[in-house]
Scaffold this motif. Structure first.
Motif, PDB file in Angstrom:
ATOM      1  N   ASP A  12       0.843  -1.201   0.000  1.00 32.43           N
ATOM      2  CA  ASP A  12       0.000   0.000   0.000  1.00 32.43           C
ATOM      3  C   ASP A  12       0.880   1.255   0.000  1.00 32.43           C
ATOM      4  O   ASP A  12       0.615   2.215  -0.736  1.00 32.43           O
ATOM      5  CB  ASP A  12      -0.925   0.026   1.221  1.00 32.43           C
ATOM      6  N   ALA A  13       1.933   1.246   0.828  1.00 32.12           N
ATOM      7  CA  ALA A  13       2.869   2.376   0.873  1.00 32.12           C
ATOM      8  C   ALA A  13       3.576   2.533  -0.466  1.00 32.12           C
ATOM      9  O   ALA A  13       3.742   3.658  -0.963  1.00 32.12           O
ATOM     10  CB  ALA A  13       3.872   2.190   2.011  1.00 32.12           C
ATOM     11  N   ALA A  16       1.310   4.110  -3.031  1.00 33.06           N
ATOM     12  CA  ALA A  16       1.036   5.510  -2.716  1.00 33.06           C
ATOM     13  C   ALA A  16       2.283   6.386  -2.823  1.00 33.06           C
ATOM     14  O   ALA A  16       2.204   7.602  -2.633  1.00 33.06           O
ATOM     15  CB  ALA A  16       0.447   5.615  -1.305  1.00 33.06           C
ATOM     16  N   GLY A  17       3.444   5.773  -3.132  1.00 35.15           N
ATOM     17  CA  GLY A  17       4.680   6.534  -3.259  1.00 35.15           C
ATOM     18  C   GLY A  17       5.258   6.975  -1.920  1.00 35.15           C
ATOM     19  O   GLY A  17       6.078   7.879  -1.871  1.00 35.15           O
ATOM     20  N   ARG A  18       4.845   6.314  -0.850  1.00 39.84           N
ATOM     21  CA  ARG A  18       5.328   6.671   0.485  1.00 39.84           C
ATOM     22  C   ARG A  18       6.530   5.790   0.850  1.00 39.84           C
ATOM     23  O   ARG A  18       6.430   4.877   1.673  1.00 39.84           O
ATOM     24  CB  ARG A  18       4.202   6.528   1.513  1.00 39.84           C
ATOM     25  N   THR A  19       7.672   6.082   0.235  1.00 37.89           N
ATOM     26  CA  THR A  19       8.844   5.225   0.425  1.00 37.89           C
ATOM     27  C   THR A  19       9.373   5.287   1.859  1.00 37.89           C
ATOM     28  O   THR A  19       9.901   4.290   2.352  1.00 37.89           O
ATOM     29  CB  THR A  19       9.959   5.567  -0.580  1.00 37.89           C
ATOM     30  N   ASP A  20       9.214   6.414   2.552  1.00 36.54           N
ATOM     31  CA  ASP A  20       9.630   6.473   3.963  1.00 36.54           C
ATOM     32  C   ASP A  20       8.795   5.515   4.807  1.00 36.54           C
ATOM     33  O   ASP A  20       9.321   4.863   5.712  1.00 36.54           O
ATOM     34  CB  ASP A  20       9.513   7.892   4.519  1.00 36.54           C
ATOM     35  N   GLU A  21       7.527   5.423   4.502  1.00 35.34           N
ATOM     36  CA  GLU A  21       6.679   4.476   5.224  1.00 35.34           C
ATOM     37  C   GLU A  21       7.104   3.040   4.923  1.00 35.34           C
ATOM     38  O   GLU A  21       7.099   2.187   5.820  1.00 35.34           O
ATOM     39  CB  GLU A  21       5.205   4.674   4.863  1.00 35.34           C
ATOM     40  N   SER A  24       9.638   1.829   7.238  1.00 37.40           N
ATOM     41  CA  SER A  24       9.195   1.526   8.599  1.00 37.40           C
ATOM     42  C   SER A  24       8.785   0.067   8.761  1.00 37.40           C
ATOM     43  O   SER A  24       8.732  -0.431   9.886  1.00 37.40           O
ATOM     44  CB  SER A  24       8.037   2.452   9.012  1.00 37.40           C
ATOM     45  N   ASN A  50      15.288   2.927  -3.516  1.00 37.86           N
ATOM     46  CA  ASN A  50      13.967   3.525  -3.727  1.00 37.86           C
ATOM     47  C   ASN A  50      14.073   4.899  -4.378  1.00 37.86           C
ATOM     48  O   ASN A  50      13.276   5.231  -5.262  1.00 37.86           O
ATOM     49  CB  ASN A  50      13.208   3.637  -2.403  1.00 37.86           C
ATOM     50  N   THR A  54      12.426   5.799  -7.940  1.00 39.54           N
ATOM     51  CA  THR A  54      11.438   6.876  -8.039  1.00 39.54           C
ATOM     52  C   THR A  54      11.798   7.853  -9.150  1.00 39.54           C
ATOM     53  O   THR A  54      10.921   8.373  -9.840  1.00 39.54           O
ATOM     54  CB  THR A  54      11.312   7.600  -6.683  1.00 39.54           C
TER      55      THR A  54
END
Length: 133
Positions: A12-13, A16-21, A24, A50, A54
């Protein structure tokens, strides 16, 4: 979080392009086994990968199916990669905004509730055929 939920949150991360998430969800000593190339070790190496991806690619994974063993220490996922080639990657065809669609899969080792290994496979020759044509 159980293993299937962990892998689902990771993807899901990604979508959504949330590579910092994404970071985690990784164990500090994560090993990233890529389709072609060396094993990347540690979160810093994964974060560098990542960032590179990107810049060069925009991808969304669909048709994701997640499998996990009963112990919860191993998992796999099968999915379709729907992508756009944004910037030329060294040693690969020139990027001109080409789109591609590939089946792919990943295997995971889970340790201490985090992803300790990610191994991803896809058909590089088919990707090259799609973007070179």
């Amino acid at each position: 979080m159980d293993t299937r939920a962990l892998i689902a949150a990771y993807y899901d991360a990604f979508n959504a392009g949330r590579t910092d998430e994404m970071l985690s969800y990784l164990h500090d000593e994560v090993e990233h086994h890529v389709n072609e190339g060396d094993i990347r070790r540690g979160k810093d190496s994964f974060a560098e990968f990542n960032a590179h991806m990107t810049r060069s690619y925009r991808e969304e994974l669909t048709d994701i199916v997640i499998f996990a063993n009963e112990a919860g220490d191993r998992a796999a996922a099968e999915f379709t990669v729907n992508g756009t080639y944004l910037a030329t990657d060294e040693g690969l065809p020139e990027a001109r905004g080409q789109t591609y669609k590939l089946p792919a899969g990943s295997f995971f080792t889970i340790r201490d509730g985090r992803i300790a290994r990610v191994t991803t496979y896809y058909n590089l020759a088919e990707w090259t055929r799609q973007v070179a044509g």
